[in-house]
Design an enzyme around this catalytic site. Structure first.
Site, PDB file in Angstrom:
ATOM      1  N   HIS A   1      31.407  38.822   6.422  1.00 21.39           N
ATOM      2  CA  HIS A   1      31.815  39.138   5.052  1.00 21.39           C
ATOM      3  C   HIS A   1      32.573  40.466   4.963  1.00 21.39           C
ATOM      4  CE1 HIS A   1      29.590  35.657   3.822  1.00 21.39           C
ATOM      5  NE2 HIS A   1      28.532  36.105   4.453  1.00 21.39           N
TER       6      HIS A   1
ATOM      7  N   SER B   1      25.256  33.492   1.632  1.00 18.80           N
ATOM      8  CA  SER B   1      26.168  33.382   2.780  1.00 18.80           C
ATOM      9  C   SER B   1      26.252  31.935   3.240  1.00 18.80           C
ATOM     10  CB  SER B   1      25.716  34.323   3.897  1.00 18.80           C
ATOM     11  OG  SER B   1      26.665  34.387   4.927  1.00 18.80           O
TER      12      SER B   1
END
Length: 305
Positions: free
Chosen positions: A190, A86
């Site tokens: 996400h 991430s």
């Protein structure tokens, strides 16, 4: 072969940067980065409480800064590959020579602010599911309207969605899942909920001039190596609203013949996954400067293997 990896949001804990400030030059570097993004990284890394550093707009720059100062403290490192989970992908982009410190912190500050704004539109969150068959779990999540936002491998998938959807998940776990653990993040990262942040990040990215990676850069979009700086930047933008496939990154590590994995500060999460998914690969997490000597030994043994 050594792979250097950087953790994502949720790895931060109160005071985790305190011991690092004892190293020469670290506080000055953090204060310079703080000035560049108008955020007191020293305060947030040493004195702020858990709620303060849970704020997405704070946590993300803090994690990137921590990864960079700990990597620098290692001295000369020549890993065979770099990757990040991430927001850790921005740390990895600096380690690969795609972005410099200031560009990375400027980008991650805008990323954190944009994602915080997107998260404020609807009450959302994330939860880790431990155990279970991946295919069964993903199908169950989709039935509940949740997104498998992080497919981490080693039996771990992170679901993301509204708080109501996550409550339904807690009451109706997928077959084989032992536990559902709420994560200390402020939104459904996400996923489609982050759509508004993509546009803001794309605008910020247009102001940057990335270089091509000097090291093998593994993207957690699909576990593939990315050859150009422009594509790295494009993937960093799009990844905000798309799932993290750390499982595919670890598959690539296997294919590359990785023999050791070193996780920069605040290490622990990715080494934990690697211990389960990459048997035989040596792992080490940089938590404090006390770990530096062992890390250098690992580097000496595996960096050119």
């Amino acid at each position: 072969m050594l792979v250097l990896v950087a953790p994502g949001q949720g790895a931060q804990t109160p005071g985790f940067l305190t011991p690092w400030l004892d190293l020469p030059g670290v506080e000055a570097r953090l204060r310079a980065l703080s000035a560049a993004v108008d955020l007191d990284l020293v305060h947030y890394g040493t004195k702020a409480d858990a709620d303060e550093i849970r704020d997405t707009s704070v946590a993300q720059p803090l994690l990137v800064a921590a990864g960079l100062v700990s990597a620098t403290a290692l001295g000369e490192v020549s890993p065979g590959a770099v990757a990040g989970h991430s927001v850790g992908e921005i740390t990895a982009a600096v380690l690969a020579g795609v972005l410099d410190d200031t560009a990375a912190l400027t980008l991650v500050r805008k990323r954190g602010l944009a994602m915080a704004e997107a998260a404020a539109i609807t009450e959302t969150g994330m939860a880790a599911l431990l155990g279970g068959d991946p295919d069964t779990t993903v199908a169950h999540l989709k039935k509940l309207g949740l997104t498998p936002a992080n497919v981490n491998g080693a039996g771990q998938i992170v679901a993301a969605g509204t708080l109501e959807q996550l409550a339904a998940l807690e009451a109706d776990k997928p077959e084989g899942v032992r536990r559902v653990v709420a994560l200390k993040v402020a939104g459904a990262f996400h996923t489609e909920h982050m759509g508004p942040a993509v546009d803001a990040l794309a605008e910020a990215a247009r102001e940057l001039t990335p270089a091509d990676p000097k090291l093998t850069y593994i993207s957690n979009k699909d576990g593939k190596a990315v050859a150009t700086g422009a594509e790295v930047l494009d993937r960093l933008v799009g990844q905000v609203a798309n799932p993290v496939r750390w499982d595919l990154c670890m598959e690539t590590f296997k294919e590359l013949g990785v023999t050791a994995l070193l996780e920069v500060c605040p290490g622990g999460t990715l080494t934990g996954l690697a211990k389960r998914a990459l048997p035989g690969v040596k792992t080490l997490a940089l938590k404090t400067p006390d770990d530096l000597d062992a890390a250098r030994e690992l580097i000496a043994e595996h960096a050119n293997a």
